[in-house]
Design an enzyme around this catalytic site. Sequence first.
Site, short mmCIF file in Angstrom:
data_model
loop_
_atom_site.label_atom_id
_atom_site.label_comp_id
_atom_site.label_asym_id
_atom_site.label_seq_id
_atom_site.Cartn_x
_atom_site.Cartn_y
_atom_site.Cartn_z
N CYS A 245 3.63 -2.87 3.98
CA CYS A 245 2.72 -1.80 4.36
C CYS A 245 3.42 -1.04 5.49
O CYS A 245 4.63 -1.20 5.68
CB CYS A 245 1.33 -2.31 4.72
SG CYS A 245 1.19 -3.36 6.16
N HIS B 41 8.67 -30.51 10.68
CA HIS B 41 8.04 -29.23 10.33
C HIS B 41 7.04 -29.41 9.19
O HIS B 41 6.03 -28.72 9.13
CB HIS B 41 9.12 -28.20 9.96
CG HIS B 41 10.10 -27.98 11.06
ND1 HIS B 41 9.74 -27.48 12.29
CD2 HIS B 41 11.44 -28.25 11.13
CE1 HIS B 41 10.80 -27.43 13.07
NE2 HIS B 41 11.84 -27.89 12.40
N ASP C 8 0.88 -1.17 0.00
CA ASP C 8 0.00 0.00 0.00
C ASP C 8 0.91 1.22 0.00
O ASP C 8 2.14 1.11 -0.17
CB ASP C 8 -0.97 -0.04 1.19
CG ASP C 8 -0.30 0.21 2.53
OD1 ASP C 8 0.96 0.27 2.58
OD2 ASP C 8 -1.01 0.36 3.54
N HIS D 81 11.14 -23.44 9.30
CA HIS D 81 10.13 -24.17 10.09
C HIS D 81 8.72 -24.04 9.52
O HIS D 81 7.92 -24.96 9.66
CB HIS D 81 10.12 -23.66 11.54
CG HIS D 81 11.34 -24.11 12.32
ND1 HIS D 81 11.41 -24.05 13.68
CD2 HIS D 81 12.53 -24.63 11.91
CE1 HIS D 81 12.60 -24.52 14.09
NE2 HIS D 81 13.29 -24.86 13.03
N THR E 55 3.25 -1.39 8.72
CA THR E 55 3.75 -2.29 9.76
C THR E 55 4.04 -3.71 9.24
O THR E 55 4.67 -4.49 9.95
CB THR E 55 2.70 -2.43 10.87
OG1 THR E 55 1.50 -2.93 10.27
CG2 THR E 55 2.43 -1.10 11.55
#
Length: 155
Positions: A66, A134, A8, A99, A68
Amino acid sequence: MKIGIGSDHGGYNLKELLKDYLREKAGIEVEDYGTFDSRSVDYPDFALKVARAVASGEVDRGILCCGTGIGVAITANKVPGVRAAVCSDTFSARMSREHNDANILCLGERVVGPGLALEILKVWLESEFEGGRHKRRVDKIPAVERQYIEGESVQ
Ligand code: RB5
């Protein structure tokens, strides 16, 4: 490897930086799903484009930016088959591959500086899924998705 990238407005500058690195320094093919300038937009629109491209196999992996990294990750993880990880350090970036077999890396332009973001990207690209125990765990994730998509009973 082909990578789909998107952001964004809050992650636009970081997207451009990472895209240039991938194309010019790493020689990796990149498909840019926007946004294409710093005008305000809604992050789910761009997260969805990249998530769909990854889930369909149009690209091998995705990168989303973005402010965050959180909004794009929340959105991308709604698409079945996507394993999007927000990483703000190199240890998490490596673990998300080894993992969790993360197929989308999410970064926050307002959280990490450009230097750290590039290091995170490099570690994420060079780290491989370890498989084994995993894989058994990651293989349980689609079963969770199916419970909600197909209305299977939730226990
Ligand atoms: C946009 O202001 C900001 O909310 C967005 O980039 C992101 O941080 C959302 O998670």
